[in-house]
Design a protein around this motif. Structure first.
Motif, PDB file in Angstrom:
ATOM      1  N   GLY A 105       7.863  23.073  -2.641  1.00  0.00           N
ATOM      2  CA  GLY A 105       8.185  22.012  -3.596  1.00  0.00           C
ATOM      3  C   GLY A 105       8.396  22.463  -5.031  1.00  0.00           C
ATOM      4  O   GLY A 105       9.363  22.063  -5.675  1.00  0.00           O
ATOM      5  N   LEU A 106       7.499  23.328  -5.501  1.00  0.00           N
ATOM      6  CA  LEU A 106       7.557  23.717  -6.916  1.00  0.00           C
ATOM      7  C   LEU A 106       8.850  24.476  -7.252  1.00  0.00           C
ATOM      8  O   LEU A 106       9.501  24.213  -8.266  1.00  0.00           O
ATOM      9  N   GLY A 107       9.228  25.389  -6.393  1.00  0.00           N
ATOM     10  CA  GLY A 107      10.447  26.175  -6.631  1.00  0.00           C
ATOM     11  C   GLY A 107      11.708  25.360  -6.392  1.00  0.00           C
ATOM     12  O   GLY A 107      12.719  25.537  -7.084  1.00  0.00           O
ATOM     13  N   ARG A 108      11.630  24.474  -5.418  1.00  0.00           N
ATOM     14  CA  ARG A 108      12.810  23.650  -5.125  1.00  0.00           C
ATOM     15  C   ARG A 108      13.023  22.637  -6.263  1.00  0.00           C
ATOM     16  O   ARG A 108      14.147  22.334  -6.639  1.00  0.00           O
ATOM     17  N   LEU A 109      11.933  22.147  -6.818  1.00  0.00           N
ATOM     18  CA  LEU A 109      12.039  21.220  -7.953  1.00  0.00           C
ATOM     19  C   LEU A 109      12.754  21.920  -9.111  1.00  0.00           C
ATOM     20  O   LEU A 109      13.644  21.347  -9.753  1.00  0.00           O
ATOM     21  N   ALA A 110      12.377  23.167  -9.350  1.00  0.00           N
ATOM     22  CA  ALA A 110      13.004  23.922 -10.441  1.00  0.00           C
ATOM     23  C   ALA A 110      14.522  24.007 -10.215  1.00  0.00           C
ATOM     24  O   ALA A 110      15.314  23.843 -11.154  1.00  0.00           O
ATOM     25  N   ASN A 287       6.257  26.010 -15.852  1.00  0.00           N
ATOM     26  CA  ASN A 287       6.210  25.380 -14.533  1.00  0.00           C
ATOM     27  C   ASN A 287       4.937  25.828 -13.827  1.00  0.00           C
ATOM     28  O   ASN A 287       4.879  26.884 -13.241  1.00  0.00           O
ATOM     29  N   ASP A 288       3.932  24.999 -13.930  1.00  0.00           N
ATOM     30  CA  ASP A 288       2.595  25.303 -13.450  1.00  0.00           C
ATOM     31  C   ASP A 288       1.976  26.405 -14.338  1.00  0.00           C
ATOM     32  O   ASP A 288       2.551  26.773 -15.362  1.00  0.00           O
ATOM     33  N   THR A 289       0.838  26.928 -13.921  1.00  0.00           N
ATOM     34  CA  THR A 289       0.168  27.892 -14.797  1.00  0.00           C
ATOM     35  C   THR A 289       0.756  29.298 -14.683  1.00  0.00           C
ATOM     36  O   THR A 289       0.424  30.165 -15.494  1.00  0.00           O
ATOM     37  N   HIS A 290       1.617  29.547 -13.699  1.00  0.00           N
ATOM     38  CA  HIS A 290       2.088  30.925 -13.486  1.00  0.00           C
ATOM     39  C   HIS A 290       2.651  31.593 -14.746  1.00  0.00           C
ATOM     40  O   HIS A 290       2.405  32.786 -14.958  1.00  0.00           O
ATOM     41  N   PRO A 291       3.420  30.878 -15.571  1.00  0.00           N
ATOM     42  CA  PRO A 291       3.909  31.544 -16.798  1.00  0.00           C
ATOM     43  C   PRO A 291       3.039  31.299 -18.029  1.00  0.00           C
ATOM     44  O   PRO A 291       3.487  31.548 -19.153  1.00  0.00           O
ATOM     45  N   ASN A 325       1.716  20.310 -14.653  1.00  0.00           N
ATOM     46  CA  ASN A 325       0.715  20.575 -13.626  1.00  0.00           C
ATOM     47  C   ASN A 325       1.256  20.064 -12.283  1.00  0.00           C
ATOM     48  O   ASN A 325       1.760  18.951 -12.197  1.00  0.00           O
ATOM     49  N   HIS A 326       1.146  20.896 -11.244  1.00  0.00           N
ATOM     50  CA  HIS A 326       1.698  20.505  -9.936  1.00  0.00           C
ATOM     51  C   HIS A 326       0.633  20.339  -8.858  1.00  0.00           C
ATOM     52  O   HIS A 326       0.980  20.177  -7.696  1.00  0.00           O
ATOM     53  N   THR A 327      -0.603  20.464  -9.240  1.00  0.00           N
ATOM     54  CA  THR A 327      -1.616  20.335  -8.188  1.00  0.00           C
ATOM     55  C   THR A 327      -2.986  20.079  -8.795  1.00  0.00           C
ATOM     56  O   THR A 327      -3.265  20.504  -9.913  1.00  0.00           O
ATOM     57  N   THR A 428       7.631  11.656 -13.019  1.00  0.00           N
ATOM     58  CA  THR A 428       7.753  11.637 -11.555  1.00  0.00           C
ATOM     59  C   THR A 428       8.933  12.523 -11.130  1.00  0.00           C
ATOM     60  O   THR A 428      10.025  12.438 -11.703  1.00  0.00           O
ATOM     61  N   ASN A 429       8.652  13.360 -10.148  1.00  0.00           N
ATOM     62  CA  ASN A 429       9.660  14.310  -9.671  1.00  0.00           C
ATOM     63  C   ASN A 429      10.936  13.624  -9.194  1.00  0.00           C
ATOM     64  O   ASN A 429      10.972  12.403  -8.991  1.00  0.00           O
ATOM     65  N   GLY A 430      11.941  14.419  -8.960  1.00  0.00           N
ATOM     66  CA  GLY A 430      13.189  13.909  -8.404  1.00  0.00           C
ATOM     67  C   GLY A 430      13.894  15.019  -7.635  1.00  0.00           C
ATOM     68  O   GLY A 430      13.437  16.176  -7.630  1.00  0.00           O
ATOM     69  N   GLU A 517      -3.867  22.298   5.102  1.00  0.00           N
ATOM     70  CA  GLU A 517      -4.792  21.296   5.667  1.00  0.00           C
ATOM     71  C   GLU A 517      -4.607  19.926   5.027  1.00  0.00           C
ATOM     72  O   GLU A 517      -4.680  18.911   5.705  1.00  0.00           O
ATOM     73  N   TYR A 518      -4.384  19.897   3.711  1.00  0.00           N
ATOM     74  CA  TYR A 518      -4.321  18.582   3.065  1.00  0.00           C
ATOM     75  C   TYR A 518      -3.070  17.802   3.453  1.00  0.00           C
ATOM     76  O   TYR A 518      -3.030  16.584   3.352  1.00  0.00           O
ATOM     77  N   LYS A 519      -2.056  18.512   3.922  1.00  0.00           N
ATOM     78  CA  LYS A 519      -0.834  17.813   4.347  1.00  0.00           C
ATOM     79  C   LYS A 519      -0.994  17.222   5.759  1.00  0.00           C
ATOM     80  O   LYS A 519      -0.175  16.457   6.221  1.00  0.00           O
ATOM     81  N   ALA A 618       0.410  16.133  -4.965  1.00  0.00           N
ATOM     82  CA  ALA A 618       0.738  15.734  -6.335  1.00  0.00           C
ATOM     83  C   ALA A 618       1.901  14.744  -6.345  1.00  0.00           C
ATOM     84  O   ALA A 618       1.829  13.683  -6.947  1.00  0.00           O
ATOM     85  N   SER A 619       2.976  15.093  -5.688  1.00  0.00           N
ATOM     86  CA  SER A 619       4.117  14.179  -5.622  1.00  0.00           C
ATOM     87  C   SER A 619       4.752  14.220  -4.243  1.00  0.00           C
ATOM     88  O   SER A 619       4.861  13.231  -3.540  1.00  0.00           O
ATOM     89  N   GLY A 620       5.174  15.441  -3.854  1.00  0.00           N
ATOM     90  CA  GLY A 620       6.030  15.553  -2.683  1.00  0.00           C
ATOM     91  C   GLY A 620       7.456  15.325  -3.136  1.00  0.00           C
ATOM     92  O   GLY A 620       7.713  14.566  -4.092  1.00  0.00           O
ATOM     93  N   THR A 621       8.379  16.032  -2.531  1.00  0.00           N
ATOM     94  CA  THR A 621       9.788  15.770  -2.823  1.00  0.00           C
ATOM     95  C   THR A 621      10.589  15.600  -1.542  1.00  0.00           C
ATOM     96  O   THR A 621      11.650  14.972  -1.551  1.00  0.00           O
ATOM     97  N   SER A 622      10.061  16.117  -0.412  1.00  0.00           N
ATOM     98  CA  SER A 622      10.793  15.888   0.840  1.00  0.00           C
ATOM     99  C   SER A 622      10.793  14.384   1.132  1.00  0.00           C
ATOM    100  O   SER A 622      11.765  13.856   1.679  1.00  0.00           O
TER     101      SER A 622
HETATM  102  O1  DL6 Z   1       6.012  19.186  -8.181  1.00  0.00           O
HETATM  103  C1  DL6 Z   1       6.599  19.837  -7.117  1.00  0.00           C
HETATM  104  C2  DL6 Z   1       5.622  19.984  -5.992  1.00  0.00           C
HETATM  105  C3  DL6 Z   1       4.988  18.671  -5.578  1.00  0.00           C
HETATM  106  O2  DL6 Z   1       5.973  17.795  -5.122  1.00  0.00           O
HETATM  107  C4  DL6 Z   1       3.959  18.901  -4.493  1.00  0.00           C
HETATM  108  O3  DL6 Z   1       3.289  17.703  -4.218  1.00  0.00           O
HETATM  109  C5  DL6 Z   1       2.976  19.946  -4.941  1.00  0.00           C
HETATM  110  O4  DL6 Z   1       2.100  20.273  -3.891  1.00  0.00           O
HETATM  111  C6  DL6 Z   1       3.692  21.198  -5.411  1.00  0.00           C
HETATM  112  N1  DL6 Z   1       2.721  22.072  -5.996  1.00  0.00           N
HETATM  113  C7  DL6 Z   1       2.706  23.362  -5.825  1.00  0.00           C
HETATM  114  C8  DL6 Z   1       1.581  24.045  -6.528  1.00  0.00           C
HETATM  115  N2  DL6 Z   1       1.692  25.396  -6.326  1.00  0.00           N
HETATM  116  N3  DL6 Z   1       1.043  26.165  -6.945  1.00  0.00           N
HETATM  117  N4  DL6 Z   1       0.424  26.727  -7.554  1.00  0.00           N
HETATM  118  O5  DL6 Z   1       3.526  23.955  -5.165  1.00  0.00           O
HETATM  119  O6  DL6 Z   1       4.627  20.887  -6.423  1.00  0.00           O
END
Ligand code: DL6
Length: 777
Positions: A105-110, A287-291, A325-327, A428-430, A517-519, A618-622
């Motif tokens: 999700g995080l990379g695809r959102l980017a 984008n998240d804490t990585h950078p 924050n993504h999680t 909110t994501n898109g 597990e949380y999914k 956090a959101s989900g995008t699928s």
């Molecule tokens: O914001 C994009 C995406 C959310 O849609 C997901 O719900 C969320 O799990 C995901 N978060 C991550 C966190 N990774 N790290 N660190 O991928 O982000």
């Protein structure tokens, strides 16, 4: 023949010495991509004098580029026509390009953000790492996940340009490397705006040690080269919390420092040493804490190399940086061991200490004695808390769906919200409708455009005009015919990839996402078994034939997630091998789920499984992609599901399970063992983990899963994601969907209303909000 076609022919002739008819798919792919690159060279320049936003991200999951770039340049049809005239089509490129520079999700959102920004003329550039190996390729062996390296560059990289002249040096305690940028054009729809994705590759300062080479010490001669290249070698699976911490910190610092140096160099070229306009010209989204190490690094660069004092540098940093924050998963909120940090980037640590002192002062000014309150430490218990650093030093912290932001404010980050409420906001994501509808579902796109025009391609809210067609019988029939067509296409793909036949007349129920597990993929597995037993026992007689499809990768070190994959594959083997189930039910776990697979699976879905424990996703995008392609959501009130249901109507979706509040109040008394003991349906499915129904090949994986539900472990409570709490309401909801599906017209109406109400979930909307409310661009 026009210029584009001529150019393809010329490239084939000069680079490969072949004619279009004699070229293979890879040669055609390279020539078509390069011809397209050639066509945009003039337009690919940064306009002067405008503020630019920079998206710093460890991942950009771009997906295949050739089709989307050709579409955005308006060359897709022309390319396809050209290829067809030579006995090929753009579809032949499917096997050529890989799509693996992100976990999920995080990379695809980017990637969606880059597409949306370029489409709407927003100056946004991406900065990240040019990994040599993307996320691993997954395959199954006797139902177990196996991994192999994914060399995404094996087909070349015609969409990138190496910019030798922009290389910079990045210094670590034990080595200094060259960061060399590869720039990719990010082409907006219509081709008017072209932004840049700059990915850094780590290289040695010199190719090899000549003296050692002359002494025939070859290994030592290239050792430095290998150590340098290691840094951008491989993308880490994000759930693997312990994997390669040292190298991961190096990666983060590597691309953070290189990107900042590159921006500073640009700025200095225009303004010299006067930094007063820096924050008016650049915004950096973390984008998240990585950078996040970018924050002390910018202070270091400004103070050490340009002589600014702390207050000046901090004030610039604060205006420049914003953090997403993504999680809320504690294990994903990064913390770096001080010892490790010091051994990798000692020069940066003093700036962390300055930030810590700055925080103390800022709290003091607000009348808070931070020293007494643990959450206000940046360095705490020997670890540096990167999320805290980001919240303190950036001017904006945002969550990615309304409920997620509320949880950040009220629970996860409440101490920070109490001090700086004005910094917190929701975005909110898109998703980009250009990839997730126009490209992956031309049939549904055509249906929509015939009825409401093509304005939705850049303004997704236009889809609202589709709503009246939900009550039009002919439109519903056409929609159903398209859905069937997408199922046939998926079936052909699955047959080719997995060797499994799908029946397009079945209901397609799909859960695709990272295995975690949380999914709750395990909850889905339990519900399938419950249905299977009910069918076998004759308790369930009116079940509409259904295929349950899964796609998910488990991080290689995530043992329990791998156990769930094996368990699902065992269930699939049992169900699919049972003659009683023929024509009634099927379970298929596809291998190596990635963006390209998603583009096939999502348009074919009737039901979108979004079943995370309330308060964890956090959101989900699928969920948004399925909605857009006309599937109903079977989901919990979690992440963006809540907003999806709000938009499309609860009556057009299937919501189940405990809410965040209900879970919070159940938590202290929750007893999964008792539930299992008292509920025979639950007991029967859960016991299959340990009663010999399925074999885990003697690994103990299934027993471990069972124990995680029944007894927990020192670091978590039993059934920490409340699978058994939601079991009955989930199974009921699943059967409700199944019954609703019998009335095909009524179900099509629900699906169409989901599509019609998906406008809010365009990343065009999200990126405009970032641009306006955070970056001021
Ligand atoms: O914001 C994009 C995406 C959310 O849609 C997901 O719900 C969320 O799990 C995901 N978060 C991550 C966190 N990774 N790290 N660190 O991928 O982000």
């Amino acid at each position: 023949m026009d210029r584009f076609e001529e150019k393809i022919g010329e490239l084939l002739r000069l680079d490969f010495g072949v004619t279009p008819d004699g070229a293979d798919a890879k040669q055609l792919y390279t020539a078509v991509s390069q011809a397209a690159m050639d066509s945009l060279r003039d337009g690919w320049k940064k306009p002067a004098g405008k503020k630019r936003a920079c998206y710093f991200s460890a991942e950009f999951l771009m997906g295949r580029l050739v089709n989307s770039n050709l579409m955005n340049l308006g060359l897709l049809e022309e390319a396809d026509r050209y290829l067809k005239a030579h006995g090929r089509s753009v579809a032949d490129f499917e096997q050529i390009e890989d799509d693996a520079l992100g976990n999920g999700g995080l990379g695809r959102l980017a990637a969606c953000f880059l597409d949306s920004a370029a489409t709407h003329g927003i100056p946004l550039d991406g900065y990240g790492i040019r990994y040599r190996y993307g996320l691993f390729r997954q395959y199954f062996e006797d139902g177990f996940q196996r991994e192999r390296a994914d060399d995404w560059l094996r087909f070349g990289d015609p969409w990138s340009v190496r910019r030798e002249e922009d290389a910079v040096e990045v210094r670590f305690a034990d080595q200094t490397v060259r960061a060399v940028p590869y720039d990719m054009p990010v082409i907006g729809y219509g081709g008017k705006t072209i932004n840049t994705l700059r990915l850094w590759q780590s290289e040695p300062l010199s190719a090899f040690d000549f003296d050692l080479f002359n002494r025939q010490e070859y290994d030592r001669a290239v050792a430095e080269k290998n150590r340098a290249e290691e840094i951008s070698y491989v993308l880490y699976p994000n759930d693997d919390t312990d994997a390669g911490k040292r190298l991961r910190l190096k990666q983060q610092y590597f691309f953070s420092s290189a990107s900042l140096q590159s921006i500073l160099r640009e700025y200095l070229g225009r303004h010299g040493e006067d930094f007063s306009a820096f924050a008016d010209e650049y915004a950096v989204q973390l984008n998240d804490t990585h950078p996040t190490v970018s924050i002390p690094e910018l202070l270091r660069l400004l103070m050490e190399e340009h002589g600014l004092c702390y207050d000046e540098a901090f004030s610039i940093a604060q205006r420049v940086f914003a953090y997403t924050n993504h999680t809320i998963m504690a294990e994903a909120l990064e913390k770096w061991d001080v010892g490790l940090f010091l051994s990798v980037i000692p020069e940066v640590y003093p700036y962390v200490v300055m930030l810590q002192n700055g925080l103390k002062q800022a709290l003091h000014n607000k009348g808070i004695n931070g020293a007494d309150q643990i959450p206000y430490y940046l360095v705490d218990d020997g670890r540096i808390h990167m999320a805290r650093m980001a919240i303190f030093a950036a001017h904006s912290t945002n969550g990615v769906a309304r409920i997620h932001t509320e949880i950040l404010k009220e629970t996860a980050l409440r101490e920070w919200y109490a001090v700086w409420p004005e910094r917190f906001n929701n975005k909110t994501n898109g998703i980009t409708q250009r990839r997730w509808l126009a490209l992956c579902n031309p049939e549904l796109s055509g249906f929509i455009t015939e009825r409401i025009g093509d304005g939705w391609i850049t303004e997704l809210d236009e889809l609202k005009k589709l709503a009246p067609y939900a009550d039009d019988e002919r439109a519903r029939e056409r929609f159903l015919a398209i859905k069937r067509e997408k199922k046939c296409q998926l079936a052909a793909y699955v047959k080719a990839r997995e060797g499994v036949e799908l029946n397009p007349d079945f209901l397609f129920d799909i859960q695709v996402k990272r295995l975690h597990e949380y999914k709750r993929q395990l909850l889905n597995a339990f519900s399938i078994l419950d249905i299977y037993f009910a069918l076998k026992d004759g308790r369930l007689t009116d079940f509409y034939p259904t295929v349950f499809l899964f796609g998910a990768k488990a991080a290689p070190g995530y043992y329990r997630a791998k156990g769930i994959i094996k368990y699902l594959n065992e269930i699939a083997k049992r169900v699919n091998g049972d003659p009683d189930m023929k024509g009634r039910m099927q379970v298929v776990f596809v291998q190596n789920y990635d963006v390209s697979y998603a583009e096939k699976l999502i348009p074919a879905a009737d039901v979108s499984e979004q079943i995370s424990t309330a308060g964890t996703e956090a959101s989900g995008t699928s969920n948004m992609k399925f909605m857009l392609n006309g599937a109903v959501t079977l989901g919990t009130l979690d992440g963006a599901n809540i907003e999806i249901v709000e938009q499309a109507g609860a009556e057009n979706n299937f919501i189940f399970g405990a809410t965040v509040e209900e879970i919070a109040s159940a938590a202290s008394t929750y007893d999964p063992k008792a539930l299992c003991r008292d509920n025979p349906r639950i007991r029967r499915v859960v016991d299959t983990l340990v009663d010999g129904t399925f074999s885990d090949g003697g690994t103990g994986m299934f027993r471990e899963l069972y124990d995680s539900l029944m007894t927990g472990a020192s670091w978590h409570r039993p059934d920490q994601y409340y699978l058994l709490l939601d079991f009955e309401s989930y199974c009921d909801a699943k059967l409700r969907v199944n019954r609703a599906y019998r009335d095909r017209a009524a179900f099509a109406r629900k699906c169409l209303l989901n599509t019609a109400n998906a406008g809010k979930f365009s990343s065009d909307r999200t990126i405009r909000e970032y641009a306006r409310e955070i970056w001021g661009v």
